[in-house]
Design a protein around this motif. Structure first.
Motif, short mmCIF file in Angstrom:
data_model
loop_
_atom_site.label_atom_id
_atom_site.label_comp_id
_atom_site.label_asym_id
_atom_site.label_seq_id
_atom_site.Cartn_x
_atom_site.Cartn_y
_atom_site.Cartn_z
N TRP A 173 45.95 -25.13 -35.31
CA TRP A 173 46.96 -26.14 -35.01
C TRP A 173 47.15 -26.35 -33.51
CZ3 TRP A 173 48.68 -29.59 -38.29
CH2 TRP A 173 49.75 -30.41 -37.91
N THR A 174 47.10 -25.28 -32.74
CA THR A 174 47.28 -25.38 -31.29
C THR A 174 46.20 -26.27 -30.68
OG1 THR A 174 48.30 -23.19 -31.18
CG2 THR A 174 47.42 -24.08 -29.13
N ASP A 175 44.95 -26.04 -31.07
CA ASP A 175 43.86 -26.86 -30.54
C ASP A 175 43.94 -28.30 -31.04
OD1 ASP A 175 42.91 -24.69 -29.18
OD2 ASP A 175 41.30 -24.22 -30.59
N PHE A 176 44.40 -28.46 -32.28
CA PHE A 176 44.55 -29.80 -32.84
C PHE A 176 45.52 -30.63 -32.00
CE2 PHE A 176 47.13 -32.43 -35.90
CZ PHE A 176 46.19 -33.43 -36.10
N VAL A 177 46.66 -30.06 -31.68
CA VAL A 177 47.66 -30.77 -30.87
C VAL A 177 47.13 -31.02 -29.46
CG1 VAL A 177 49.96 -30.60 -29.82
CG2 VAL A 177 49.61 -29.91 -32.21
N ALA A 178 46.46 -30.00 -28.87
CA ALA A 178 45.92 -30.15 -27.52
C ALA A 178 44.87 -31.25 -27.47
CB ALA A 178 45.34 -28.82 -27.05
N ASP A 179 43.99 -31.28 -28.48
CA ASP A 179 42.96 -32.32 -28.52
C ASP A 179 43.57 -33.70 -28.70
OD1 ASP A 179 41.01 -30.42 -28.19
OD2 ASP A 179 40.39 -30.38 -30.30
N ALA A 180 44.57 -33.77 -29.57
CA ALA A 180 45.21 -35.06 -29.82
C ALA A 180 45.89 -35.60 -28.57
CB ALA A 180 46.22 -34.93 -30.96
N LYS A 181 46.43 -34.70 -27.75
CA LYS A 181 47.05 -35.13 -26.49
C LYS A 181 46.00 -35.71 -25.55
CE LYS A 181 51.12 -32.13 -26.53
NZ LYS A 181 51.83 -31.00 -25.88
N LYS A 182 44.82 -35.09 -25.51
CA LYS A 182 43.73 -35.61 -24.67
C LYS A 182 43.30 -37.01 -25.12
CE LYS A 182 41.70 -31.05 -23.73
NZ LYS A 182 40.51 -30.19 -23.93
N LEU A 183 43.43 -37.26 -26.41
CA LEU A 183 42.96 -38.51 -26.99
C LEU A 183 44.03 -39.61 -26.98
CD1 LEU A 183 41.25 -36.77 -30.01
CD2 LEU A 183 40.01 -38.11 -28.30
N THR A 184 45.24 -39.25 -26.57
CA THR A 184 46.36 -40.19 -26.61
C THR A 184 46.55 -40.89 -25.26
OG1 THR A 184 47.51 -38.95 -28.34
CG2 THR A 184 48.85 -40.41 -26.97
N ASN A 185 46.60 -42.21 -25.31
CA ASN A 185 46.86 -43.04 -24.12
C ASN A 185 47.70 -44.24 -24.56
OD1 ASN A 185 46.91 -44.61 -21.84
ND2 ASN A 185 44.68 -44.73 -21.58
N PRO A 186 49.04 -44.07 -24.59
CA PRO A 186 49.90 -45.14 -25.09
C PRO A 186 49.68 -46.47 -24.37
CG PRO A 186 51.14 -43.11 -24.86
CD PRO A 186 49.81 -42.87 -24.22
N ALA A 187 49.38 -46.41 -23.08
CA ALA A 187 49.17 -47.65 -22.32
C ALA A 187 48.01 -48.46 -22.89
CB ALA A 187 48.93 -47.34 -20.85
N ALA A 188 47.03 -47.75 -23.40
CA ALA A 188 45.87 -48.39 -24.01
C ALA A 188 46.03 -48.56 -25.51
CB ALA A 188 44.60 -47.58 -23.71
N LYS A 189 47.24 -48.23 -26.01
CA LYS A 189 47.54 -48.29 -27.45
C LYS A 189 46.55 -47.45 -28.25
CE LYS A 189 49.78 -52.79 -27.17
NZ LYS A 189 49.85 -54.19 -27.69
N LYS A 190 46.31 -46.25 -27.73
CA LYS A 190 45.37 -45.31 -28.34
C LYS A 190 46.08 -43.98 -28.58
CE LYS A 190 41.01 -44.02 -29.28
NZ LYS A 190 40.08 -44.72 -30.17
#
Length: 435
Positions: A173-190
């Motif tokens: 779960w820790t890596d899942f959240v960390a990876d998801a944060k890397k993949l998140t860019n609200p400005a790009a609606k991603k």
């Protein structure tokens, strides 16, 4: 299993307390004819008829037994079955959602799969142990056997992972959240992940799965509800935090009423991961995403597991098959043996995109591709049955609805606390008691 109606489940629970069961002077079938109610597994009722008709013709050729087929939608199947348990005017054989097993078992309307009956359909060892665990209440003789299997997995966008420098899917779960944060860019609606946050069934499934990882249970061994335990609160909070505190789930997750909505985010490039069941592959293909663009891994498991935690990353999802009592039992058991034979399991599950529930088929090359094998392994090794209690449907609706409301609050920016979650689960348990 798929969508259920609460009204029907309440009827089943009533039957369990009143002791009513199916009884009929005749099934309307002679020794060489049976009636089969099949659940809608394909793209339409007609598609199921097209798939099943040649298979049933093969059964008739082998045994001389004719099968009258009726395919029933999931919106109506449980209502039809419930009515048949009291009227006796039902089929010889029917499919059931496997989480209905304990509720329908309580009616006493179905053939007991004791050692004798199990022997006539190939024996206990024929089936995957995990799939057998979702055929009735613990310690009681099951009244159904597995037919089609499903399990959860983590779908991830390979190109997005590569662009973010992520070399492998997360396993905890820790890596899942960390990876998801890397993949998140609200400005790009991603965003890292999309959820079906307005689906009570998906919410209940994840509350159960993550609860098992945390060492929680929603019912104790006596069947008493234990919704608001510290373990369940923690599990629900970690799920809600994907949208709230962590802000890695696309905000529209709160409005997604079905897995297909999350799939649209995934195939549309708005979310890099989704947590979904086996047959989601068909929806992804329909969305125009080629199989080469995504991978599938087991859903992340809390690591290290807390005290009492279990290595569970899916519930035992799927469909069972049962025979009504006081019908053409011998022919019905022959048909169930045929439908769960290795040959039929390979053919039908390949067609439907589901998973085989018998050992001989699960190891077939048809299910050893990277994607399918992941789901097969999850189903056979790290899945747990949803609560096998008579009010399982009410559990799903009350807990699922509670999470839906909490997710909606998260989407508005409210920071949810453990107390908020505990109060919501406590309220859900109170509603269960009065339903």
């Amino acid at each position: 299993m798929r969508k259920k109606t609460l009204t029907a489940m309440l009827s089943v629970a009533l039957l369990a307390t009143t002791g009513l069961s199916a009884c009929s002077s005749g099934s309307g079938s002679d020794a060489n004819t049976i009636t089969y109610w099949a659940s809608n597994q394909g793209t339409s009722l007609q598609n199921d008829k097209d798939v099943l008709t040649p298979q049933l013709a093969l059964f008739t050729k082998q045994t001389g037994i004719k099968v009258n087929l009726e395919v029933i939608s999931w919106d109506h199947l449980l209502d039809r079955i419930t009515t048949a348990t009291t009227s006796g005017d039902g089929p010889d054989v029917t499919n059931i959602g496997n989480t209905w097993s304990a509720s329908l078992q309580a009616t006493g309307a179905f053939v007991d799969f004791d050692n004798t009956a199990l022997g006539k359909v190939g024996g206990k060892d024929k089936f995957l142990a995990t799939s057998l665990s979702s055929t009735g209440a613990p310690g009681k003789t099951p009244e159904s056997v597995p037919l089609y299997g499903l399990s959860y997995g983590l779908f991830y966008n390979k190109k997005d992972f590569a662009a973010a420098g992520i070399t492998a899917p997360p396993t905890n779960w820790t890596d899942f959240v960390a990876d998801a944060k890397k993949l998140t860019n609200p400005a790009a609606k991603k965003y890292g992940v999309s959820l079906a946050g307005a689906s009570y069934t998906e919410n209940a499934h994840f509350a159960f799965i993550f609860g098992k990882q945390q060492g929680g249970n929603y019912f104790d061994n006596s069947g008493k509800a234990t919704f608001a335990s510290p373990q369940n609160v923690k599990a629900v909070k970690q799920y809600l935090d994907l949208l709230g505190a962590d802000k890695i789930a696309i905000p529209s997750s709160a409005e997604h009423g079905a897995t297909q909505d999350a799939v649209a985010d995934f195939t549309g490039g708005r979310a890099s991961m989704i947590m979904a069941q086996t047959n989601t592959t068909a929806s992804i293909a329909k969305g125009g995403m080629p199989t080469s663009d995504y991978g599938v891994a087991p859903m992340p498991i809390e690591s290290p597991l807390p005290a009492g935690g279990e290595r569970v990353n899916s519930h035992v999802a799927g469909i069972n098959i049962a025979a009504f009592k006081d019908k053409n039992t011998e022919a019905a058991l022959k048909f169930i043996n045929f439908m769960t034979s290795t040959t039929e399991q390979i053919s039908l599950n390949k067609t439907y995109g589901s998973l085989p529930v018998v050992k001989g088929a699960a190891s077939d090359a048809a299910f050893q591709g990277a994607t399918t094998k992941t789901f097969v392994d999850v189903l056979s090794t790290t899945s747990a049955p949803m609560p096998m209690v008579t009010n399982e449907s009410q559990f799903e609706t009350t807990v699922g609805a509670a999470l839906k409301e909490l997710i909606a609050q998260s989407a508005t920016g409210k920071v949810l606390t453990d107390t908020d979650v505990k109060n919501a689960l406590t309220s859900a348990q109170q509603k269960l008691a009065t339903s």
